[in-house]
Enzyme design. Structure first.
Site, short mmCIF file in Angstrom:
data_model
loop_
_atom_site.label_atom_id
_atom_site.label_comp_id
_atom_site.label_asym_id
_atom_site.label_seq_id
_atom_site.Cartn_x
_atom_site.Cartn_y
_atom_site.Cartn_z
N LEU A 63 1.06 -1.06 -0.14
CA LEU A 63 0.13 0.17 0.08
C LEU A 63 0.87 1.09 0.08
O LEU A 63 0.51 2.31 -0.85
CB LEU A 63 -1.05 -0.01 0.94
N HIS B 234 -0.52 -3.83 -6.45
CA HIS B 234 -0.36 -3.79 -4.72
C HIS B 234 -1.68 -4.35 -3.99
O HIS B 234 -2.74 -4.36 -4.61
CB HIS B 234 0.08 -2.30 -4.48
N CYS B 235 -1.33 -4.59 -3.03
CA CYS B 235 -2.31 -5.12 -1.81
C CYS B 235 -2.11 -4.17 -0.72
O CYS B 235 -1.30 -3.14 -0.69
CB CYS B 235 -2.46 -6.45 -1.76
N ASN B 236 -2.30 -4.56 0.46
CA ASN B 236 -2.03 -3.94 1.80
C ASN B 236 -0.57 -3.97 2.08
O ASN B 236 0.12 -3.02 2.13
CB ASN B 236 -2.92 -4.39 2.93
N SER C 61 -1.37 -9.68 -3.20
CA SER C 61 -1.12 -9.18 -4.75
C SER C 61 0.21 -10.05 -5.54
O SER C 61 0.51 -10.12 -6.64
CB SER C 61 -0.46 -7.76 -4.49
#
Length: 226
Positions: A43, A119-121, A127
């Site tokens: 993130l 992206h993810c967190n 991701s």
């Protein structure tokens, strides 16, 4: 360079990754280029407009758990094209079903000369699983080699057990699709043969039923004569 044009030696070098990069803990908060014009990160990497523009990012795949929507979200929609995927960061989540739309988005962006951030967190499990599957198909690799290629550029990735199972399953899925695409006539013949076999089976069943009715009718006639 066309991904299919790489030699085995070149692929091995790609899988091993750059040898002059020393991984540091701080790099977990940054994004890394996995393939030409495809970046993977957390993130934090999506929060800086200046950093994204310096990398030439034009498209962003934002992958998040629904409960993270307030923080993991498109931040600069006026500057970048976004795809948002709401998923569950759990081993039961079906990623293979969601992957084709993400792949299409990335393919279209790169074909237009764009650069994509996925992206993810945390950029650790969710991701990276998508990027490993994309890398696998992009270079025609086994799941192990694709995983190593991504891991050798972003050392901190660690897909959960459920995602790893799906990554392994995806290898046979994409190879089967490639085989059908490269031999479409065989696929047509196979379908026709299957339909022909089914038609033959239906014909046999109809004939069997008709013969059975004839036998029953003959038995009834014999019974009446008796």
């Amino acid at each position: 360079m066309d991904a299919t044009a790489y030699t085995q030696d070149q692929l091995r070098e790609l899988i091993q990754g750059p040898s002059d990069v020393e991984w540091t803990y701080e790099m977990r908060r940054q994004c890394q280029e996995i393939l030409p014009r495809l970046f993977l990160g957390p993130l934090q990497a999506s929060k800086s407009l200046e950093a994204l523009q310096s990398l030439g990012i034009t498209h962003v795949v934002c992958i998040r758990d629904a409960k993270e929507a307030f923080s993991v979200r498109p931040r600069f929609p006026e500057h970048f094209h976004y795809m948002v995927l709401d998923v569950q960061d759990s081993e039961e989540q079906n990623l293979i079903r969601l992957f084709p739309q993400a792949k299409q988005f990335i393919d279209d962006a790169i074909a237009k000369g764009g650069c994509v951030l996925v992206h993810c967190n945390g950029g650790i499990s969710l991701s990276p699983s998508f990027v490993v599957m994309y890398t696998m198909q992009y270079y025609g690799l086994s799941w192990e080699d694709a995983l190593h290629l991504v891991q050798n550029r972003r050392y901190c990735i660690s897909p959960n057990g459920g995602f790893m199972t799906q990554i392994k399953e995806y290898e046979s899925i994409y190879k089967a699709k490639n085989a059908i695409a490269s031999h479409p006539q065989q696929g047509i013949v196979s379908v026709r043969r299957k339909r022909s076999d089914e038609d033959d089976e239906d014909h046999i069943q109809r004939e069997g039923a008709r013969n059975k009715r004839i036998l029953i009718d003959d038995d009834d006639d014999d019974a009446m004569e008796t």
